[in-house]
Motif scaffolding. Structure first.
Motif, PDB file in Angstrom:
ATOM      1  N   VAL A   8      36.480 -12.247 -34.731  1.00  0.00           N
ATOM      2  CA  VAL A   8      35.149 -11.867 -35.077  1.00  0.00           C
ATOM      3  C   VAL A   8      34.606 -11.201 -33.744  1.00  0.00           C
ATOM      4  O   VAL A   8      34.755 -11.990 -32.630  1.00  0.00           O
ATOM      5  CB  VAL A   8      34.151 -13.073 -35.483  1.00  0.00           C
ATOM      6  N   THR A   9      33.965 -10.064 -33.672  1.00  0.00           N
ATOM      7  CA  THR A   9      33.283  -9.635 -32.575  1.00  0.00           C
ATOM      8  C   THR A   9      31.934  -9.323 -32.570  1.00  0.00           C
ATOM      9  O   THR A   9      31.406  -8.710 -33.859  1.00  0.00           O
ATOM     10  CB  THR A   9      34.164  -8.226 -32.081  1.00  0.00           C
ATOM     11  N   LEU A  10      31.174  -9.593 -31.755  1.00  0.00           N
ATOM     12  CA  LEU A  10      29.585  -9.481 -31.939  1.00  0.00           C
ATOM     13  C   LEU A  10      29.282  -8.487 -31.097  1.00  0.00           C
ATOM     14  O   LEU A  10      29.445  -8.837 -29.664  1.00  0.00           O
ATOM     15  CB  LEU A  10      29.022 -10.846 -31.523  1.00  0.00           C
ATOM     16  N   GLN A  16      21.802  -9.730 -22.607  1.00  0.00           N
ATOM     17  CA  GLN A  16      21.466 -11.277 -23.072  1.00  0.00           C
ATOM     18  C   GLN A  16      21.440 -11.390 -24.618  1.00  0.00           C
ATOM     19  O   GLN A  16      20.603 -10.915 -25.177  1.00  0.00           O
ATOM     20  CB  GLN A  16      20.459 -11.780 -22.222  1.00  0.00           C
ATOM     21  N   LEU A  17      22.200 -12.500 -25.310  1.00  0.00           N
ATOM     22  CA  LEU A  17      21.962 -12.776 -26.381  1.00  0.00           C
ATOM     23  C   LEU A  17      20.666 -13.299 -26.721  1.00  0.00           C
ATOM     24  O   LEU A  17      20.000 -13.996 -25.863  1.00  0.00           O
ATOM     25  CB  LEU A  17      22.980 -13.835 -26.763  1.00  0.00           C
ATOM     26  N   LEU A  44      28.514  -7.662 -24.736  1.00  0.00           N
ATOM     27  CA  LEU A  44      26.934  -7.363 -24.492  1.00  0.00           C
ATOM     28  C   LEU A  44      26.659  -6.041 -23.647  1.00  0.00           C
ATOM     29  O   LEU A  44      27.595  -5.476 -23.192  1.00  0.00           O
ATOM     30  CB  LEU A  44      26.410  -8.451 -23.579  1.00  0.00           C
ATOM     31  N   GLY A  45      25.469  -5.535 -24.017  1.00  0.00           N
ATOM     32  CA  GLY A  45      25.270  -4.211 -23.313  1.00  0.00           C
ATOM     33  C   GLY A  45      26.034  -2.948 -23.962  1.00  0.00           C
ATOM     34  O   GLY A  45      26.289  -1.964 -23.202  1.00  0.00           O
ATOM     35  N   ALA A  46      26.391  -3.008 -25.248  1.00  0.00           N
ATOM     36  CA  ALA A  46      26.968  -1.944 -25.992  1.00  0.00           C
ATOM     37  C   ALA A  46      26.450  -1.836 -27.227  1.00  0.00           C
ATOM     38  O   ALA A  46      25.945  -2.586 -28.050  1.00  0.00           O
ATOM     39  CB  ALA A  46      28.491  -2.503 -25.848  1.00  0.00           C
ATOM     40  N   ARG A  47      26.673  -0.634 -27.882  1.00  0.00           N
ATOM     41  CA  ARG A  47      26.411  -0.441 -29.398  1.00  0.00           C
ATOM     42  C   ARG A  47      27.436   0.243 -30.045  1.00  0.00           C
ATOM     43  O   ARG A  47      28.360   0.972 -29.470  1.00  0.00           O
ATOM     44  CB  ARG A  47      25.110   0.797 -29.407  1.00  0.00           C
TER      45      ARG A  47
END
Length: 65
Positions: A8-10, A16-17, A44-47
């Motif tokens: 799983v990758t979020l 920041q979450l 974090l910090g990516a789309r």
């Protein structure tokens, strides 16, 4: 936790979450820590720009760009 073999990758666009939630920073840090303890990869910090369905027979296997 129910399927520990699943990867799983979020991906979250902020640094920041739970960034838009009115919660203490300690709570946000603990949530991130708990995800990592459950072997969730957190980016974090990516789309995600695109998803590509895998060509093999495994269900719901995508490549993210």
């Amino acid at each position: 936790m129910l399927q520990p073999q699943a990867k799983v990758t979020l991906v979250h666009s902020r640094q920041q979450l739970l960034s838009s939630e009115d919660l203490p920073d300690e709570f946000k840090a603990k949530a991130l820590e708990m995800l990592k303890e459950c072997k969730v990869e957190v980016v974090l910090g990516a789309r995600v720009q695109d998803t590509v369905l895998g060509s093999d027979s495994s269900p719901a296997k995508y490549t993210l760009k």
